[in-house]
Design a protein around this motif. Structure first.
Motif, PDB file in Angstrom:
ATOM      1  N   ILE A 180      35.585  29.465  45.982  1.00  0.00           N
ATOM      2  CA  ILE A 180      35.883  29.118  47.377  1.00  0.00           C
ATOM      3  C   ILE A 180      37.328  29.477  47.726  1.00  0.00           C
ATOM      4  N   LYS A 181      38.249  29.260  46.785  1.00  0.00           N
ATOM      5  CA  LYS A 181      39.673  29.488  47.048  1.00  0.00           C
ATOM      6  C   LYS A 181      40.060  30.962  46.967  1.00  0.00           C
ATOM      7  N   PHE A 182      39.592  31.652  45.915  1.00  0.00           N
ATOM      8  CA  PHE A 182      40.038  33.032  45.664  1.00  0.00           C
ATOM      9  C   PHE A 182      38.993  34.093  46.025  1.00  0.00           C
ATOM     10  N   GLY A 183      37.771  33.638  46.330  1.00  0.00           N
ATOM     11  CA  GLY A 183      36.704  34.591  46.640  1.00  0.00           C
ATOM     12  C   GLY A 183      35.973  35.039  45.386  1.00  0.00           C
ATOM     13  N   GLU A 184      34.940  35.842  45.589  1.00  0.00           N
ATOM     14  CA  GLU A 184      34.139  36.303  44.457  1.00  0.00           C
ATOM     15  C   GLU A 184      34.742  37.560  43.837  1.00  0.00           C
ATOM     16  N   THR A 185      34.423  37.803  42.572  1.00  0.00           N
ATOM     17  CA  THR A 185      34.874  39.002  41.871  1.00  0.00           C
ATOM     18  C   THR A 185      33.715  39.993  41.769  1.00  0.00           C
ATOM     19  N   ILE A 186      33.993  41.155  41.207  1.00  0.00           N
ATOM     20  CA  ILE A 186      32.936  42.150  41.024  1.00  0.00           C
ATOM     21  C   ILE A 186      31.937  41.719  39.957  1.00  0.00           C
ATOM     22  N   TYR A 187      32.273  40.672  39.197  1.00  0.00           N
ATOM     23  CA  TYR A 187      31.380  40.204  38.134  1.00  0.00           C
ATOM     24  C   TYR A 187      30.520  39.016  38.547  1.00  0.00           C
ATOM     25  N   HIS A 188      30.696  38.539  39.765  1.00  0.00           N
ATOM     26  CA  HIS A 188      29.871  37.431  40.239  1.00  0.00           C
ATOM     27  C   HIS A 188      28.500  37.933  40.695  1.00  0.00           C
ATOM     28  N   ARG A 189      27.502  37.072  40.493  1.00  0.00           N
ATOM     29  CA  ARG A 189      26.139  37.374  40.927  1.00  0.00           C
ATOM     30  C   ARG A 189      26.002  36.914  42.378  1.00  0.00           C
TER      31      ARG A 189
END
Length: 210
Positions: free
Chosen positions: A182-191
């Motif tokens: 929620i704070k930093f956003g999703e990464t390329i490794y998140h589903r």
């Protein structure tokens, strides 16, 4: 010989001399791959401490991981990344990983024991075993290989994305992990397909607080 080895022993016959145990790790996390492993032992190989990887400490898993590699006739690992998980769903990704792990074994099994209640298509006979990682010696060994392999991957990814605490949570939906998304956003490794519920909950909270 413990109950797990005895469980496998009942499947050996004159025609069935090589049994592959298959399991996966990482169906539930919000980030990272799903990893499957397949392991074949000869019917005399045994270690009394091999059991479901979730019941073992990290130190014990790492020790047994080395023992399995050194004492198995063959083992194989398949890693399916989060992009494919989002594309075909986690169940199909898990089954795909298990199928590939079996196909990549250096010797062909006469029988395949799979953890869970689902199977994949294969020319070799398959038996799904519910809670197989706590019943079958070969499935338990596969669970250890899969878990240790996946944990190593998440530890490495955590070096590049320290905010998400993957070295500790391995991508699972802990409070700290959810808050980081929620704070930093999703990464390329998140589903992405796994994050829809999290974002929906966040929107509901925001609406409630307005």
């Amino acid at each position: 010989m413990n109950s797990l080895k005895k469980f496998d022993q009942k499947y050996y016959t004159k025609k069935i001399k090589l049994i592959a145990g298959v399991d996966e790790a990482g169906r539930g996390p919000l980030a990272g791959p799903v990893v499957a492993a397949a392991v074949i032992f000869n019917n005399k190989s045994f270690h009394p401490e091999i059991t479901d990887s979730k019941k073992l400490s990290e130190q014990k898993r790492n020790y047994l991981y080395k023992w399995i590699i050194e004492n198995s006739l063959s083992y194989s690992v398949c890693v399916i990344d989060n992009f494919i998980i989002d594309e075909i769903n986690i169940l199909q990704a898990s089954l795909k990983a298990m199928k590939i792990a079996v196909e990549n074994l250096s010797i062909a099994p006469d029988l395949i024991l799979i953890d869970g209640n689902k199977t994949f298509q294969h020319s070799t006979k398959l038996f799904p075993i519910v809670k197989g990682d706590s019943k079958s010696f070969s499935i338990a060994a596969a669970s250890i290989i899969a878990k240790v392999t996946r944990d190593k991957i998440m530890n490495e990814l955590s070096n590049d994305f320290p905010n998400y605490d993957w070295a500790k949570n391995k991508g699972y939906a802990t409070k700290k992990h959810r808050e980081a998304i929620i704070k930093f956003g999703e990464t390329i490794y998140h589903r992405k397909t796994f994050l829809k519920k999290l974002y929906s909950q966040k929107q509901q909270i925001e609406i409630f607080n307005e």
